[in-house]
Design a protein around this motif. Structure first.
Motif, PDB file in Angstrom:
ATOM      1  N   VAL A 125       1.062  -1.246   0.258  1.00 49.51           N
ATOM      2  CA  VAL A 125       0.001  -0.004   0.080  1.00 49.51           C
ATOM      3  C   VAL A 125       0.621   1.226  -0.254  1.00 49.51           C
ATOM      4  CG1 VAL A 125      -1.498   1.407   1.556  1.00 49.51           C
ATOM      5  CG2 VAL A 125      -1.767  -0.703   0.603  1.00 49.51           C
ATOM      6  N   LEU A 126       2.081   1.359   0.737  1.00 49.76           N
ATOM      7  CA  LEU A 126       2.741   2.511   0.790  1.00 49.76           C
ATOM      8  C   LEU A 126       3.414   2.514  -0.741  1.00 49.76           C
ATOM      9  CD1 LEU A 126       4.183   2.348   4.795  1.00 49.76           C
ATOM     10  CD2 LEU A 126       2.416   3.813   3.608  1.00 49.76           C
ATOM     11  N   LEU A 127       4.033   1.470  -1.408  1.00 46.45           N
ATOM     12  CA  LEU A 127       4.904   1.994  -2.023  1.00 46.45           C
ATOM     13  C   LEU A 127       4.044   2.349  -3.127  1.00 46.45           C
ATOM     14  CD1 LEU A 127       7.318   1.214  -4.207  1.00 46.45           C
ATOM     15  CD2 LEU A 127       6.422  -1.387  -4.320  1.00 46.45           C
ATOM     16  N   ALA A 128       2.617   2.020  -3.305  1.00 46.32           N
ATOM     17  CA  ALA A 128       1.605   2.261  -4.636  1.00 46.32           C
ATOM     18  C   ALA A 128       0.961   3.522  -4.248  1.00 46.32           C
ATOM     19  CB  ALA A 128       0.049   1.192  -4.196  1.00 46.32           C
ATOM     20  N   LEU A 129       1.021   4.010  -3.464  1.00 45.56           N
ATOM     21  CA  LEU A 129       0.333   5.428  -2.872  1.00 45.56           C
ATOM     22  C   LEU A 129       1.582   6.123  -3.007  1.00 45.56           C
ATOM     23  CD1 LEU A 129      -1.016   5.071   0.952  1.00 45.56           C
ATOM     24  CD2 LEU A 129      -2.063   6.062  -1.492  1.00 45.56           C
TER      25      LEU A 129
END
Length: 176
Positions: A125-129
């Motif tokens: 999730v953090l990488l996608a954001l």
């Protein structure tokens, strides 16, 4: 309490419906091996493949519909915002040195597997954001609509894989 029954044991008893619970039966090693052989082997990499295939269909379609490279590039980046974090999570859960070490040191520890799943989901999730945050800097002539279309198409791969998995399971159960 007001809504609690007088005799709590009668409500929580296994035989409330009049049907006794079947006794728990441990499987022998042979029975367990036979049961495992009937279970389909699923891979998280299949989901990554579906995301890649859907992205490879979307990008030329975006270019054909608009004849603009910026739109096709934005759609491709939208797919990558989902595809790359999913691939990293799949690698972390299945192939990373840490995952192999945990499986070797703690066989059968499902709690550690669940903790690993939560950890890699957070990384995903953090990488996608972060990738979406950097989109205006990395994609020249960014089309937000095309980027969102790429995100949606890549996310629909989850549903497609789930549907395909249920079809494979139904087909396997008919054979057995």
């Amino acid at each position: 309490m007001k809504n609690e029954p007088e005799d709590r044991r009668s409500v929580y008893d296994d035989e409330v419906d009049g049907v006794p619970e079947p006794e728990f039966k441990r499987l022998s090693a042979e029975e367990a091996a036979e049961w495992r052989s009937r279970q389909p082997r699923e891979s998280v990499w299949r989901l990554v493949l579906w995301q890649l295939l859907l992205g490879l269909l979307l990008v030329p379609l975006a270019w054909l519909l608009t004849r603009r490279a910026e739109v096709a590039g934005s759609a491709a980046y939208g797919v990558l915002c989902i595809l790359l974090p999913t691939a990293l999570m799949a690698y972390g859960l299945t192939s990373s040195g840490l995952a192999r070490l945990i499986r070797r040191l703690f066989p059968g520890m499902s709690g550690l597997s669940l903790a690993g799943l939560f950890f890699w989901e957070g990384v995903k999730v953090l990488l996608a954001l972060a990738m979406m945050w950097q989109a205006p800097r990395l994609v020249p002539g960014l089309s937000w609509l095309a980027l969102v279309a790429g995100l949606v198409v890549a996310l629909k791969a989850y549903w497609l894989e789930l549907w395909m998995r249920s079809r494979r399971a139904a087909r396997t159960s008919k054979i057995l």
